[in-house]
Design an enzyme around this catalytic site. Structure first.
Site, PDB file in Angstrom:
ATOM      1  N   LYS A   1       0.968  -0.985  -0.163  1.00  0.00           N
ATOM      2  CA  LYS A   1       0.163   0.139   0.054  1.00  0.00           C
ATOM      3  C   LYS A   1       1.080   1.538   0.108  1.00  0.00           C
ATOM      4  CE  LYS A   1      -4.050   1.671   2.100  1.00  0.00           C
ATOM      5  NZ  LYS A   1      -5.110   1.834   3.734  1.00  0.00           N
TER       6      LYS A   1
ATOM      7  N   SER B   1     -10.081   2.447   2.957  1.00  0.00           N
ATOM      8  CA  SER B   1      -9.416   2.982   2.403  1.00  0.00           C
ATOM      9  C   SER B   1      -7.789   1.984   1.513  1.00  0.00           C
ATOM     10  CB  SER B   1      -8.381   4.097   2.822  1.00  0.00           C
ATOM     11  OG  SER B   1      -7.485   3.509   3.682  1.00  0.00           O
TER      12      SER B   1
ATOM     13  N   SER C   1     -10.806  -0.251   6.959  1.00  0.00           N
ATOM     14  CA  SER C   1      -9.467   0.049   5.539  1.00  0.00           C
ATOM     15  C   SER C   1      -8.955  -1.408   5.057  1.00  0.00           C
ATOM     16  CB  SER C   1      -8.426   1.434   5.707  1.00  0.00           C
ATOM     17  OG  SER C   1      -9.225   2.301   5.233  1.00  0.00           O
TER      18      SER C   1
END
Lengths: 484, 482
Positions: free
Chosen positions: A76, A151, A175
């Site tokens: 990420k 997210s 998330s």
């Protein structure tokens, strides 16, 4: 091969049935083919990736490989990785190249894993649909008109579309778990403090926690073996003995007490999602588990509490993006104040600015007691709810998200509707507990996740609970048609 | 109307740690800009603070030194504001729960004119740990301001007093006492020019007898005791004049201009920041146990108060002398070294406070730079004690030693300063003097006591100052009374 478990890939590498370079190249080819559409990755660097793969092959040849040596992982874009652009999907950091490695990145490096690239996300991890990214939304691999959740939307899509063997995510209010539910894979948010936050760009420091996003519980356990562990550079990192998260995978579930909180099956939950979740619970009964009705009475307060505390911390955490030392600076300004105002107005997106404003407001003189302090008090009550519940059950189960993946654009102009996406996940972050989402079936051809919440440091048991289910179901092996 | 000034101080003492308070970067002064700015110092995305235990030890030391409550669980908070030299956009400080709670120091306020010297207790409200900001550098880059983050993250202890001081002299006495104390316990180098010790002074005035505090103005960043004295005096006059002219004092932050000797408002309360303090979620509460305190206590040097008491009981010094010698750790160390080297305590005290300090003052030297070492001074005092030389001769020897021209015995030898204590030789001199001064002898016998002193003087003169004065006295008395 792209659908193989980490264990299988590791064995293939060990037996030289495939090289790490070949494996990485296979995923890079898939990324070439599908990423332009899905937009899961926002930074790729073939040279770096293949150099790591080559080094992994050498290590395997030398006979000192670890379980993840040579395995291609997506990171990420919230983790600083030395020499990689690290943007948090913000214009503010569009050209920021990290000069150091996050703890998580260095752990994967030390394990010999291969970094495939940096994945898209909501800007500074603020969002539940990946639509706040400066680099554009991410498509849900199951239905390109829908969002992957957020997210960690880029990592989620990469795992679901098999554009990586596994990925990392971070979870501040859901998330990891909500996108895992919306994209149909296994994601784990560990107990707060288990994975070091060093080098992970902060959103809300007291809630942020990194975790694995992978196809199965077993894969998540192998990822956890790399990610977890004490780091003296993070004062909130817990100094505990090293664990093997695979140790309990095969334990039978006979006698397991599963708590079902009534608040998680009340208004706001899609009926089809509820049915999938209850079917999964039924499956657990077959495995010998017993069901306990429990209550988490303060569940309804978790979203308001979260939207006081997380923005408060974020408003302060994001103050460093001021145009002075690195990152975006407005091209024209008259004086210092003008530079600050324009830089931050232009560098941050709408959702980030909204949260900075909320956070600044709740910390202001005269409002602090009514908002921040009150929210902290309720946060303790929420944690006590779980404490009480775990006196009666071993794990808690429920939905991870109130519905399946929604259409892109559907909630983008309604922040409150978007915030409700995290109704079932946020309380877990507020309490600092571990939580995961595993594929439990489909509703109208879209994946539905089952959330498993454990007590503090019960990750190994949760992984066991998830793994046993995955031994008798095949939801976790399904992948979107047309992406084979 | 008679006015009373009320003063409180906030002092920032830079702690003497090798590395910064929340990172491993060096704290050394004077390096090239931004060469001591690690990823934490420049607040890169993703970095986190880790508390430097050495800074905590310094805070504990200070708490013990001022007899303060040390908070078992104190909390770091973020003070949020934007400034280019504040890399995170917030300063990590302590707000509601500081590491050091209430304590006190006793100050010695020197005599001024007819007012005698006196002691006073100044209460410490709190002391808390925090990080320093960087520096804005103007003029280094054409048309722009430069930022140097070497200092960013340097550990500070902010020490806050109650509004207990009632004159500039008391404020300066407190500041000096504190300045000495932090150096004494080894937590701060006290270098005011480099900003290691800087004071903000809160000043207000009120009608004498009132128990209500007036509105205060804060004089920022005073970096010398002289400026502090001047600034407080000016500020006090200005506030009294303003009130007497029917004006009102606005709460404000003011700066002192050493060139004009005046204070000038920088910003008023309305312009002040809302710092939006909240507990820093990146740091755990700071826990200090009894064991921690005991460990630090064991590392502490003897404190000035205890040393003063010991000097009185062990060496029989007066309270004043003991206080003077313990006003500075270096002076106390010098005195103790002289006594350890064999000097009697009382003459050693007199020499240190007298000749040694006079010379140091005249040459603006610190006692650590004294050309006459404590051991040399002790050797000199020993020669007085064993009657080798007189006090007067010792002063000459001291002069010579100060200029670096040899050791005590060699100088005595070379200058021929050895005292004559041989009874026969002294008797011969006295006989000579008595014979040559028959008139004086008559005067003495007629009852004029003064004549005795004159005769002693003649005898000393005849011995060229070398005769042992006590022996001269005794023998002369015997001869005259015979």
């Amino acid at each position: 091969m792209i659908n193989s478990s980490l264990k299988t890939l590791s064995q293939m590498l060990a037996k030289k049935e495939i090289s790490s370079v070949e494996l990485a190249q296979a995923f890079l080819n898939r990324i070439d083919a599908f990423n332009p559409e899905i937009n899961a990755y926002i930074a790729l660097d073939q040279d770096k990736t293949l150099a790591q793969a080559k080094a992994a092959d050498a290590r395997i040849a030398a006979g000192n490989a670890e379980p993840l040596t040579g395995i291609p992982i997506a990171q990420k874009d919230i983790f600083c990785a030395n020499g990689w652009k690290t943007t948090c999907s913000s214009k503010m950091l569009e050209n920021f190249v990290a000069p150091y490695d996050a703890h998580v990145i260095s752990r994967f490096d030390a394990a010999g894993a291969v970094n495939l690239g940096k994945t898209n996300m909501d800007e500074f991890a603020m969002g539940s649909s990946n639509e706040t990214s400066y680099f554009g939304g991410v498509k849900n691999p199951w239905d390109f008109t829908r969002v992957p959740g957020g997210s960690s939307g880029g990592s989620a899509a990469a795992v679901a579309a098999r554009l990586c063997a596994a990925a990392t995510g971070t979870d501040t209010g859901g998330s990891i778990r909500q996108p895992a539910s919306l994209c149909g894979f296994t994601g784990l948010k560990p107990t707060y403090g288990v994975v070091s936050r060093y080098g992970m760009i902060a959103f809300a420091s007291s809630l942020d926690q990194a975790g694995p996003m992978a196809k199965s519980a077993e894969d998540c356990a192998l990822m956890m073996n790399v990610m977890a562990g004490f780091d003296e550079r993070d004062s909130t990192s817990l100094n505990r003995e090293k664990e093997d998260y695979t140790r309990d995978l095969n334990k039978p579930l006979q006698g397991l007490r599963i708590g079902l909180p009534k608040e998680y099956f009340a208004e706001g939950l899609d009926a089809n999602v509820a049915k999938v979740v209850m079917d999964a619970v039924t499956e657990y009964k077959k495995l010998g588990a017993e069901i306990v009705d429990i209550s988490l009475p303060n569940t309804g307060l978790s979203i308001p509490v979260y939207y006081v505390l997380a923005p408060a911390e974020a408003s302060s955490n994001l103050s460093r993006y001021d145009g002075v030392r690195y990152g975006y600076r407005t091209p024209e300004y008259t004086d210092l104040m003008d530079m600050y105002c324009k830089t931050r107005a232009e560098g941050f997106g709408e959702e980030v600015k909204r949260r900075i404003l909320i956070g600044t407001y709740v910390l202001s003189a005269g409002y602090y007691d009514a908002y921040y302090l009150k929210a902290q008090q309720i946060r303790r009550l929420i944690a006590q709810d779980f404490e009480e519940a775990f006196k009666h059950c071993d794990v808690i189960m429920g939905p991870a998200a109130p519905s399946t993946a929604f259409k892109a654009g559907e909630k983008v102009d309604d922040p409150v509707a978007m915030y409700l996406e995290d109704l079932y996940t946020i309380a877990v972050n507020l309490a600092g507990l571990p939580g995961m989402s595993i594929p439990a079936g489909f509703s109208n051809s879209l994946p539905v996740g089952l959330q498993i919440i454990g007590n503090y440091f019960d990750e190994a048991r949760m992984l066991n609970v998830a793994h046993q289910y995955q031994q008798v179901t095949d939801w976790h092996t399904r992948m979107p048609e047309g992406l084979a | 109307m008679e006015w009373e000034v009320v003063i409180g101080l906030e002092t920032h003492a830079q702690l003497q740690t090798k590395t910064k308070i929340f990172s491993g970067a060096s704290t050394a002064f004077g390096a090239e800009p931004n060469t001591q700015a690690c990823e934490v110092s420049i607040a890169l995305p993703g970095v986190l603070p880790v508390l430097n235990k050495e800074a905590v030890n310094c805070a504990i030391k200070f708490g013990l030194a001022v007899n303060a409550q040390i908070t078992p669980r104190s909390v770091f908070a973020r003070k949020n504001y934007f400034y280019p030299d504040l890399p995170k956009g917030y300063q990590i400080s302590q707000y509601e729960l500081p590491v050091v709670g209430k304590g006190a120091v006793t100050i010695q306020v020197p005599a001024v004119g007819k007012n005698p010297a006196y002691e006073k207790v100044i209460n410490i409200t709190r002391a808390h740990l925090e990080e320093d900001a960087g520096k804005s550098v103007h003029g280094a880059v054409e048309g722009m301001s430069g930022i140097d983050l070497n200092r960013a993250g340097t550990p500070l202890l902010e020490i806050v007093t109650e509004p207990d001081m009632r004159s500039a002299a008391e404020a300066v006495a407190y500041a000096k006492k504190l300045h000495e104390l932090v150096q004494w316990i080894g937590i701060c180098d006290g270098n005011m020019q480099e900003g290691s010790f800087r004071c903000d002074v809160n000043v207000s005035v009120r009608p004498k007898g009132s128990d209500k505090l007036g509105t205060r103005r804060e004089i920022k960043n005073l970096n010398s005791f002289k400026f502090m004295q001047q600034a407080i005096e000016f500020e006090t006059r200005w506030q009294i004049e303003t009130l007497e002219d029917g004006g009102a004092i606005q709460q404000a932050t003011v700066l002192f201009n050493p060139d004009t000797g005046e204070t000038r408002a920088m910003r008023t309360k309305e312009e002040a920041n809302d710092y939006r303090y909240f507990p820093d979620p990146d740091l755990l509460p700071l826990e200090i146990t009894e064991a921690d305190k005991a460990r630090v206590s064991a590392e502490m040097p003897e404190l000035p108060e205890a040393m003063k008491a010991r000097f009185e009981s062990e060496y029989g010094l007066t309270g004043y002398d003991a206080a003077t010698l313990t006003a500075s750790r270096d002076v106390a160390d010098y005195f103790v070294a002289a006594v350890k080297a064999g000097a009697d305590a009382k003459p050693a005290a007199n020499w240190v406070m007298g000749a040694v300090s006079a010379k140091l003052n005249a040459e603006e030297k610190a006692i650590t730079e004294s050309p006459v070492t404590a051991e040399q001074l002790a050797n000199l005092i020993k020669r007085i004690m064993d009657n080798t030389i007189s006090n007067n001769a010792a002063k000459q020897v001291f002069e010579v030693m100060w200029n670096g021209d040899g050791e005590v015995d060699a100088i005595i030898e070379k200058k021929g300063l050895k005292q004559v204590s041989d009874a026969g030789a002294i008797e011969a001199i006295i006989d000579e003097v008595l014979a040559a001064n028959a008139a004086m002898v008559e005067e003495f016998k007629a009852g004029k006591e003064k004549a005795f002193n004159a005769l002693v003087g003649q005898a000393m003169k005849a011995s060229k100052g070398k005769a042992n004065p006590a022996q001269v006295n005794e023998m002369l008395k015997k001869k005259l009374e015979a």
